[in-house]
Design a protein around this motif. Sequence first.
Motif, PDB file in Angstrom:
ATOM      1  N   ASN A  83       1.841  -7.360   7.066  1.00  0.00           N
ATOM      2  CA  ASN A  83       0.501  -7.492   6.492  1.00  0.00           C
ATOM      3  C   ASN A  83      -0.407  -6.386   6.986  1.00  0.00           C
ATOM      4  N   PHE A  84      -1.139  -5.782   6.068  1.00  0.00           N
ATOM      5  CA  PHE A  84      -2.139  -4.776   6.403  1.00  0.00           C
ATOM      6  C   PHE A  84      -3.341  -5.498   7.012  1.00  0.00           C
ATOM      7  N   PRO A  85      -3.905  -4.991   8.124  1.00  0.00           N
ATOM      8  CA  PRO A  85      -5.019  -5.702   8.766  1.00  0.00           C
ATOM      9  C   PRO A  85      -6.289  -5.654   7.915  1.00  0.00           C
ATOM     10  N   LEU A  86      -6.864  -6.824   7.658  1.00  0.00           N
ATOM     11  CA  LEU A  86      -8.110  -6.935   6.900  1.00  0.00           C
ATOM     12  C   LEU A  86      -9.239  -7.158   7.895  1.00  0.00           C
ATOM     13  N   ILE A 105       0.811  -1.213   0.000  1.00  0.00           N
ATOM     14  CA  ILE A 105       0.000   0.000   0.000  1.00  0.00           C
ATOM     15  C   ILE A 105       0.845   1.264   0.000  1.00  0.00           C
ATOM     16  N   ASN A 106       2.158   1.142   0.231  1.00  0.00           N
ATOM     17  CA  ASN A 106       3.047   2.302   0.190  1.00  0.00           C
ATOM     18  C   ASN A 106       3.523   2.615  -1.220  1.00  0.00           C
ATOM     19  N   LYS A 107       3.145   1.786  -2.171  1.00  0.00           N
ATOM     20  CA  LYS A 107       3.512   2.009  -3.574  1.00  0.00           C
ATOM     21  C   LYS A 107       2.219   2.116  -4.371  1.00  0.00           C
ATOM     22  N   ASN A 108       2.229   2.944  -5.400  1.00  0.00           N
ATOM     23  CA  ASN A 108       1.014   3.190  -6.171  1.00  0.00           C
ATOM     24  C   ASN A 108       0.695   2.077  -7.156  1.00  0.00           C
TER      25      ASN A 108
END
Length: 134
Positions: free
Chosen positions: A42-45, A13-16
Amino acid sequence: MSVVQQFKLDLNINKNLSPEKIIVTANDNVEILVTLKEGRVNFPLLPEYTYKLVSKPRNKPVTIKDLEVRDGEIVAPLNHSETGYQLPVECIVQVFDDEGNRITSTKFDVVVLSDLTTGPNVSPSGNATFRIVG
């Protein structure tokens, strides 16, 4: 029974834009299993979040789909609205909080190759016959 091709894709998510491209054949049923990363974590889902896929084949209309989370991955199905054309497809996974505010979005590309079994110049050889089930 339909066969579904599955592709695993880590999106940061830090890259477009993901440098990885998904390559499929026209009219295939595809599931992209997306893991969102924030760097290496991992980004929390979360269950209260809403997940969407925005897809746009070149020179075609935009499609927006609700997505589900299964086994810690966002499941992004691609069907005829994405794979029905032999065109590049821009895809964006979006995450919204429980108030409808967009938290993040990240993009990946899908390349759709032609299906050699369709078209006016295809004919069976010998005793072969074609049966295309759609």
